[in-house]
Write an enzyme that holds these catalytic residues in place. Structure first.
Site, PDB file in Angstrom:
ATOM      1  CB  SER A 132      29.647  43.855  44.284  1.00 45.29           C
ATOM      2  OG  SER A 132      31.244  43.664  44.453  1.00 45.29           O
ATOM      3  CG  ASP A 229      32.102  36.503  41.895  1.00 49.26           C
ATOM      4  OD1 ASP A 229      32.925  37.006  41.978  1.00 49.26           O
ATOM      5  OD2 ASP A 229      31.069  36.975  42.859  1.00 49.26           O
ATOM      6  CG  HIS A 259      31.838  40.125  41.098  1.00 48.39           C
ATOM      7  ND1 HIS A 259      31.361  39.552  42.407  1.00 48.39           N
ATOM      8  CD2 HIS A 259      31.733  41.622  41.247  1.00 48.39           C
ATOM      9  CE1 HIS A 259      31.358  40.631  43.328  1.00 48.39           C
ATOM     10  NE2 HIS A 259      31.536  41.915  42.376  1.00 48.39           N
TER      11      HIS A 259
END
Length: 285
Positions: A132, A229, A259
């Site tokens: 991320s 996601d 995600h």
């Protein structure tokens, strides 16, 4: 423009050593490394765990407000240990067991953390694995320390994310956030159900945005992203692939992936990807 390969769920081959590792770890990940702390002049102490081993090493970069104690970070530690390669995971300033408060930090603060780790805590070329927000930081680190970074693996890479997401808000919402000095962002990743992100964080992050033009990264890049996601659109990884100068770029899309890509099959794919890069880099040497 970078060469782009899009791969759907699955992998072309399962190496024997990877299969053996997965079989041995099926009862759960067992990490024996103790947490260490490193002092820095005029900066908070950083907490980290390190496994010594061969090059290229692997460094894991957690996501926003996340820590080095996650499933992916632990699984990668055990995998690198099984291969005899070095591995390091750490907590950013203000996160986990590192000093300070994360609400007082900026993206620039965490970029300095990553560069310190590369400069002081590891030796030789490293494969950076960024989850991320860690995917954004890995690219910034590769730009700043190209001689230290052998390859990049992004997981739900959130490049420019908070800046892009804030600018996409309705005008009245942005105005309210400006007046309050913070943006309240809904999340399922903490008990409060929201992230309270200061406008100072957003404004500082604008200085680190890199999707506006070519990204001067030339090492191998692998970008894993879930099609489901709901936090960072998968097309962000496509944008990164198009903009990096590297000609060795794969985008790997998970049809059912969320995600965090922290399910067993997701972690298996991450392990395969890193194993493939280690083989590639070792062969090149």
């Amino acid at each position: 423009m970078a060469a782009l390969v899009v791969r759907w769920r699955g992998w072309s081959a399962v190496r024997r050593k990877v299969a053996l590792f997965l079989a041995q770890s099926s009862g759960g990940i067992r990490c024996k490394s103790s947490i260490q702390y490193v002092s820095r002049p005029d900066l908070p102490k950083l907490a980290y765990q390190k496994v010594k081993g061969k090059s290229p090493g692997v460094v894991f970069l957690p996501g926003f407000a996340s820590t080095m104690a996650g499933q992916k970070a632990e699984a990668l530690q055990e995998f690198c240990r099984s291969l005899g390669h070095s591995y390091l995971r750490f907590d950013y300033t203000g996160c986990g067991t590192s000093e300070s408060q994360w609400t007082e930090c900026t993206l620039g603060t965490w970029k300095k953390d990553v560069l310190f780790v590369l400069d002081e805590l590891v030796e030789g070329p490293q494969i950076l694995v960024g989850s991320s927000l860690g995917g954004w930081l890995m690219l910034l680190a590769a730009i700043a320390r190209p001689e230290k970074v052998a390859a990049l693996v992004g997981i739900g890479t959130a490049v420019d994310h908070f800046v892009t997401a804030f600018k996409a808000l309705p005008l009245e919402v942005k105005k309210e956030a400006e007046e309050k000095g913070e943006w309240t962002l809904a999340t399922k990743y903490n008990e409060e159900g929201v992230y309270r992100i200061s406008m100072d964080f957003i404004r500082e992050a604008e200085n680190h945005c890199i999707l506006q033009g070519p990204i001067p990264v030339t090492c191998p890049v692998r970008l894993l992203h879930g099609l489901k996601d709901q936090d960072v659109p998968w097309h962000v990884s496509m944008q990164v692939a198009e903009r990096v100068l590297s000609t060795d770029v794969d985008v790997i899309l998970r049809k059912e992936g969320q995600h965090r890509l922290s399910e067993k099959e997701d972690i298996k794919l991450i392990v395969y990807t890193i194993d493939d890069l280690i083989d590639k880099l070792t062969t090149l040497v």
